[in-house]
Design a protein around this motif. Structure first.
Motif, PDB file in Angstrom:
ATOM      1  N   UNK A   2      -4.488 -13.525 -58.680  1.00 44.49           N
ATOM      2  CA  UNK A   2      -5.683 -12.906 -59.225  1.00 44.49           C
ATOM      3  C   UNK A   2      -6.875 -13.801 -58.913  1.00 44.49           C
ATOM      4  N   UNK A   3      -7.787 -13.323 -58.087  1.00 43.90           N
ATOM      5  CA  UNK A   3      -8.948 -14.108 -57.714  1.00 43.90           C
ATOM      6  C   UNK A   3      -9.982 -14.062 -58.830  1.00 43.90           C
ATOM      7  N   UNK A   4     -10.857 -15.086 -58.915  1.00 41.39           N
ATOM      8  CA  UNK A   4     -11.899 -15.045 -59.934  1.00 41.39           C
ATOM      9  C   UNK A   4     -12.836 -13.870 -59.710  1.00 41.39           C
ATOM     10  N   UNK A   5     -13.592 -13.536 -60.769  1.00 38.26           N
ATOM     11  CA  UNK A   5     -14.504 -12.393 -60.678  1.00 38.26           C
ATOM     12  C   UNK A   5     -15.449 -12.522 -59.502  1.00 38.26           C
ATOM     13  N   UNK A   6     -15.938 -13.736 -59.255  1.00 37.29           N
ATOM     14  CA  UNK A   6     -16.710 -14.028 -58.050  1.00 37.29           C
ATOM     15  C   UNK A   6     -15.930 -15.023 -57.210  1.00 37.29           C
ATOM     16  N   UNK A  60     -13.395 -10.731 -50.140  1.00 34.65           N
ATOM     17  CA  UNK A  60     -14.662 -10.362 -49.505  1.00 34.65           C
ATOM     18  C   UNK A  60     -15.473  -9.453 -50.423  1.00 34.65           C
ATOM     19  N   UNK A  61     -14.809  -8.495 -51.019  1.00 34.97           N
ATOM     20  CA  UNK A  61     -15.507  -7.570 -51.909  1.00 34.97           C
ATOM     21  C   UNK A  61     -16.116  -8.306 -53.102  1.00 34.97           C
ATOM     22  N   UNK A  62     -15.469  -9.364 -53.561  1.00 41.34           N
ATOM     23  CA  UNK A  62     -15.944 -10.112 -54.729  1.00 41.34           C
ATOM     24  C   UNK A  62     -16.785 -11.330 -54.364  1.00 41.34           C
ATOM     25  N   UNK A  63     -17.154 -11.443 -53.086  1.00 42.22           N
ATOM     26  CA  UNK A  63     -17.926 -12.603 -52.646  1.00 42.22           C
ATOM     27  C   UNK A  63     -19.419 -12.351 -52.899  1.00 42.22           C
ATOM     28  N   UNK A  64     -19.801 -12.473 -54.142  1.00 39.11           N
ATOM     29  CA  UNK A  64     -21.199 -12.365 -54.557  1.00 39.11           C
ATOM     30  C   UNK A  64     -21.480 -13.488 -55.547  1.00 39.11           C
ATOM     31  N   UNK A  65     -22.723 -13.950 -55.576  1.00 36.84           N
ATOM     32  CA  UNK A  65     -23.097 -15.094 -56.405  1.00 36.84           C
ATOM     33  C   UNK A  65     -23.655 -14.613 -57.738  1.00 36.84           C
ATOM     34  N   UNK A  89     -28.927 -12.215 -53.462  1.00 31.07           N
ATOM     35  CA  UNK A  89     -28.779 -10.848 -52.961  1.00 31.07           C
ATOM     36  C   UNK A  89     -27.592 -10.694 -52.017  1.00 31.07           C
ATOM     37  N   UNK A  90     -26.794 -11.761 -51.848  1.00 32.77           N
ATOM     38  CA  UNK A  90     -25.780 -11.729 -50.800  1.00 32.77           C
ATOM     39  C   UNK A  90     -24.657 -10.736 -51.075  1.00 32.77           C
ATOM     40  N   UNK A  91     -24.328  -9.984 -50.051  1.00 31.32           N
ATOM     41  CA  UNK A  91     -23.113  -9.199 -49.978  1.00 31.32           C
ATOM     42  C   UNK A  91     -22.801  -8.996 -48.503  1.00 31.32           C
ATOM     43  N   UNK A 399     -17.845  -2.341 -46.007  1.00 34.26           N
ATOM     44  CA  UNK A 399     -16.937  -1.583 -46.882  1.00 34.26           C
ATOM     45  C   UNK A 399     -15.481  -1.815 -46.476  1.00 34.26           C
ATOM     46  N   UNK A 400     -14.679  -2.178 -47.453  1.00 35.45           N
ATOM     47  CA  UNK A 400     -13.262  -2.439 -47.212  1.00 35.45           C
ATOM     48  C   UNK A 400     -12.545  -1.144 -46.851  1.00 35.45           C
TER      49      UNK A 400
END
Length: 453
Positions: A2-6, A60-65, A89-91, A399-400
């Motif tokens: 389970x990856x962290x939320x970010x 990748x989908x959760x890679x936001x700051x 604003x990164x995504x 988009x995944x």
């Protein structure tokens, strides 16, 4: 796992310092192509196994700051306001293609190709590598173990031998490599992997006698359970186990052996079970197994294997040693250029690439990697060579592609690996040291040549 939320902080600091520098001089937004590959296989590996794809797509989908992360970075003082604003604003908005999960791979195989701006592609480097380097190593070890098992089931029991989060990742990767169950409930819940397990030596030692322990387990779990028979004396343990199941009105499901000379023990126990009329009772073995130990047990009457430490540590190869390198980028006029490293033993091959596998009469003979200017060039070259295309779209426009993640995708990956491994020549299945199962050939159709500058 389970990856962290970010997942944005699952990265190295120098990704952010490169971002700061490239934003300052205007190169951050240059279109760029990064490639993940291995320069070589370990001496004991004749192929690698692609694993971790579903976990990468989640990352990748959760890679936001988050705001908290931005505040922490601001407090460290090494980033300027322009960089912090970019990160807020990164995504990821680019494209990723790569080998489908479960495929075998070889030196120079472009496992993953990431296309986007330099800024967004470079930020993903560490998290992509950390997932693939571990998961591919475990899946490759698992594949060798299931090859050695010759169809007998292999089960993951390695959770207590590694980090609590890597234990979940290992259970998932093991399924890609052919394992059919795990002892770890978290992995079972997340990925719908069948879970297994009954009792340890401590349960037997808890009771006043072995008979009491077996009776209690059978009463709770039914006669089809698996009883651990080597806490004291194996021969007496088998007698008591069979008797406990029959007293409950059934036949014992299995006995587990966890110590001693497993080959000799299994032969003796099988003879004893048969003599007692417990011909349907199976034998499962554990105790520091690896692919070599499993192969040595091939002639023994063993029905399944439980593998722990050697599985979750890659059976002597704890990392796949994959790298992530820039292979093409545009200039200020928007023209793409191949780029490559020229130094020492770490040279790279520049240019965008597609990969395919050539087979003759159902047996793989060659990995063909084509460098190109336009994708159509490479696709035609693969078709003309009779190569099976290996790259699939994983992320399109940020988009995944959903078919590549989730429990269903894991089951497909396991089947894909079984087919991919079966395609290899016989020498590729050997456990001994040797050359990669098939050679890799590079075909350069690109008009741009990487040069030293």
């Amino acid at each position: 796992m389970a990856l962290p939320e970010s997942t944005a902080f699952l990265t190295d600091m120098y990704e952010l310092t490169m971002l700061k520098s490239s934003l300052a001089n205007g190169t951050a937004h240059r279109r760029s192509v990064f490639e993940m590959f291995g320069r070589r296989l370990p001496a004991t590996r004749r192929y690698g196994v692609v694993a971790g794809t579903g976990r990468v797509l989640d990352a990748i989908e959760n890679f936001t700051f988050s705001g908290k992360q931005i505040d922490w970075l601001a407090g460290r003082g090494f980033l300027d306001d322009a960089t912090l604003d970019y990160l807020r604003e990164f995504r990821f908005s680019g494209n990723i293609r790569g080998y489908a999960e479960g495929e075998c791979y070889f030196p120079g195989s472009p496992l993953m190709v990431v296309e986007g701006t330099f800024a967004e592609a470079v930020l993903l480097e560490t998290v992509l590598l950390s997932i693939y380097n571990y998961d591919c190593a475990v899946a490759s070890a698992a594949s060798r173990m299931t090859t050695a098992a010759h169809g007998r089931p292999c089960l993951d029991m390695g959770a207590r031998r590694t980090h609590e989060h890597s234990a979940v990742a290992a259970a998932r990767a093991a399924v890609v490599g052919g394992f059919v169950g795990t002892s770890l409930l978290e992995a079972g819940q997340q990925y719908e992997i069948p879970t297994i397990g009954t009792s340890a030596h401590s349960f037997t030692l808890l009771h006043d006698s072995e008979q009491d322990a077996f009776a209690a387990q059978v009463a709770a779990l039914g006669p089809g359970t698996t009883l651990l028979v080597d806490t004291y004396d194996v021969e007496r343990g088998v007698e008591r186990a069979v008797a406990a199941a029959r007293a409950a009105g059934g036949e014992l499901g299995a006995v587990r052996l966890d110590s001693g000379d497993l080959v000799a023990q299994a032969i003796k126990v099988r003879q004893q079970l048969d003599a007692l009329g417990a011909t349907s009772t199976k034998i499962t073995v554990t105790s520091d197994l690896d692919e070599y130990a499993i192969a040595a047990l091939g002639a023994a009457p063993v029905d399944s294997y439980g593998v722990g430490t050697r599985l979750v540590t890659g059976s002597g190869v704890p990392t796949a040693a994959l790298v992530y390198k820039l292979v093409a980028r545009e200039d200020d006029e928007g023209v793409m250029h191949d780029v490559a490293k020229f130094s020492g033993q770490k040279k790279t091959v520049g240019g965008q690439k597609l990969a395919g596998r050539i087979s003759v009469d159902g047996r793989a003979t060659e990995e063909l990697v084509v460098s190109f200017d336009e994708p159509g060039q490479a696709q035609r070259a693969l078709t003309e060579a009779g190569a099976r295309p290996l790259h699939v779209d994983l992320v399109v426009g940020g988009n995944v592609v959903e078919e590549h993640r989730g429990p269903g995708a894991l089951r497909v990956a396991a089947q894909r690996h079984k087919a991919s491994r079966a395609e290899l020549p016989y020498d590729g299945w050997r456990l001994s040291q040797g050359e990669p199962a098939i050679p890799t050939r590079h075909l350069d159709l690109s008009s741009s040549t990487a040069t030293q500058r």
